[in-house]
Design a protein around this motif. Structure first.
Motif, PDB file in Angstrom:
ATOM      1  N   ARG A 115      -7.498   9.377   2.828  1.00 37.73           N
ATOM      2  CA  ARG A 115      -6.611  10.732   2.931  1.00 37.73           C
ATOM      3  C   ARG A 115      -6.720  11.496   4.089  1.00 37.73           C
ATOM      4  N   VAL A 119       4.933   8.663   7.491  1.00 39.15           N
ATOM      5  CA  VAL A 119       4.125   7.509   7.277  1.00 39.15           C
ATOM      6  C   VAL A 119       4.896   6.039   7.821  1.00 39.15           C
ATOM      7  N   PHE A 175       0.812  -1.156   0.147  1.00 42.10           N
ATOM      8  CA  PHE A 175       0.087  -0.101   0.120  1.00 42.10           C
ATOM      9  C   PHE A 175       0.778   1.207  -0.121  1.00 42.10           C
ATOM     10  N   PHE A 176       1.900   1.374   0.738  1.00 39.91           N
ATOM     11  CA  PHE A 176       2.770   2.453   1.048  1.00 39.91           C
ATOM     12  C   PHE A 176       3.311   2.886  -0.342  1.00 39.91           C
ATOM     13  N   VAL A 195       0.604   4.331  -3.062  1.00 41.75           N
ATOM     14  CA  VAL A 195      -0.317   5.557  -2.706  1.00 41.75           C
ATOM     15  C   VAL A 195       0.593   6.777  -1.826  1.00 41.75           C
ATOM     16  N   VAL A 196       1.423   6.317  -1.332  1.00 41.85           N
ATOM     17  CA  VAL A 196       1.940   7.517  -0.331  1.00 41.85           C
ATOM     18  C   VAL A 196       2.723   8.678  -1.032  1.00 41.85           C
ATOM     19  N   SER A 231      -5.872   3.476   6.229  1.00 44.09           N
ATOM     20  CA  SER A 231      -5.940   4.614   5.605  1.00 44.09           C
ATOM     21  C   SER A 231      -5.262   4.464   4.244  1.00 44.09           C
ATOM     22  N   LEU A 232      -4.182   3.655   4.038  1.00 39.46           N
ATOM     23  CA  LEU A 232      -3.553   3.339   2.677  1.00 39.46           C
ATOM     24  C   LEU A 232      -4.218   2.482   1.820  1.00 39.46           C
ATOM     25  N   LEU A 269      -5.479   9.457   7.081  1.00 42.10           N
ATOM     26  CA  LEU A 269      -4.087   9.448   7.057  1.00 42.10           C
ATOM     27  C   LEU A 269      -3.548  10.804   7.577  1.00 42.10           C
ATOM     28  N   MET A 306      -7.255   4.726   0.429  1.00 37.64           N
ATOM     29  CA  MET A 306      -6.844   5.439  -0.409  1.00 37.64           C
ATOM     30  C   MET A 306      -6.511   4.635  -1.950  1.00 37.64           C
TER      31      MET A 306
END
Length: 305
Positions: free
Chosen positions: A288, A170, A157-158, A161-162, A262-263, A291, A266
């Motif tokens: 978002r 994060v 996920f990181f 989308v981060v 959260s991720l 996060l 997203m």
């Protein structure tokens, strides 16, 4: 018949009701947009038909039907409760269920007007839910572990989308959760999937909790992540004061799990914006915002300063 060949329509629901529960077949049927593993149909004003459509969903439905009648009577918010069971048949080769309908709008389509009221309400709900589970309570195959056992999912996920400008913070939140002590208490009942699409709001107030197919016995931190994923900005501190049973290690795990959730939200929003199967456009903004709440909490904590 494969899942892909089963088209769940109002006519199919009507036929199944007529075959197995004819006393309810005269009620109006209206599709409920959304859902993940199940397709929902409103049945009259007070009921809903829950139809499994994803692989694994029938087993999860059986779990809900088994345990919701045990949990619901002690919970201070409305939750779905099974009232009838539909058996597999030639028309639909899976079990299905008729549940009570929980009024309100899912939070990903609404908003909470009073954070203090929502914090107290959610804390009271989770205090009532988080009691010692019996020995035969279900465990979870993909939830409930310590964050250190979820690093592959977090990394996926990181990287998906981060934004670059948030990456360090994060990652710091997650690393802190991974370093937190494990849950040492007995396995407690845990909803397991508290996020904006699984809580409902009426008149700006938290008014119900839905979708218990992830319910399991384990670490309450998986639910306490809702302090950031569900509640509005600034409500987490009041929530933990009202909950009153979370030590520092549990809060650290919960904050990391809130980042993970959260991720995920997203990513599902991103997939929805791209028109990909299973995507949920309303989940992206909710994820978002969650996060951002997690990061504000982290940056104001002693560890994050």
């Amino acid at each position: 018949m494969t899942d892909a060949e089963i088209e769940i329509t109002a006519d199919l629901v009507q036929d199944l009701l007529q075959e197995q529960h004819p006393d309810l077949a005269g009620l109006s049927i209206r599709e409920v947009v959304g859902g993940w593993g199940n397709q929902m149909w409103r049945l009259g004003d007070d009921l809903a038909v829950r139809m499994p459509r994803a692989e694994g969903a029938p087993d999860l439905l059986r779990k809900e039907v088994r345990w919701l009648p045990v949990l619901a009577p002690r919970l201070p918010l409305p939750v779905p409760n099974p009232v009838r069971i539909g058996e597999p048949s030639a028309r639909f080769p899976k079990p299905w269920a008729i549940m009570t309908w929980v009024p309100g709008e899912p939070l990903d389509h609404s908003s909470i007007g009073r954070g203090d009221h929502a914090a107290d309400t959610l804390a009271g709900f989770l205090r009532a839910l988080h009691v010692r589970a019996p020995a035969d309570a279900p465990m979870s195959a993909d939830r409930g572990d310590h964050p250190k056992k979820c690093t592959d999912g977090f990394d996926h996920f990181f990287h998906a989308v981060v934004p670059d400008d948030l990456a360090d913070d994060v990652r710091a939140v997650w690393d802190d959760a991974v370093a937190a002590p494990e849950w040492e208490g007995p396995p407690l009942w845990v909803h397991g999937d508290l996020h904006p699409a699984n809580v409902v709001v009426s008149d700006g107030k938290l008014s119900g909790v839905i979708d218990f197919d992830a319910v399991f016995a384990g670490d309450p931190a998986w639910d306490l992540a809702a302090a950031w994923v569900v509640l509005p900005d600034g409500a987490a501190s009041r929530f933990f004061d009202a909950y009153a049973h979370a030590d520092d290690g549990t809060i650290r795990r919960a904050r990391g799990l809130a980042a993970l959730k959260s991720l995920f939200l997203m990513l599902m929003g991103q997939n929805g914006d791209r028109g990909l199967p299973g995507g949920k456009p309303t989940w992206g903004p909710a994820g978002r915002a969650a996060l951002d709440r997690v990061l504000r909490s982290w940056n104001s904590s002693p560890a994050g300063r």
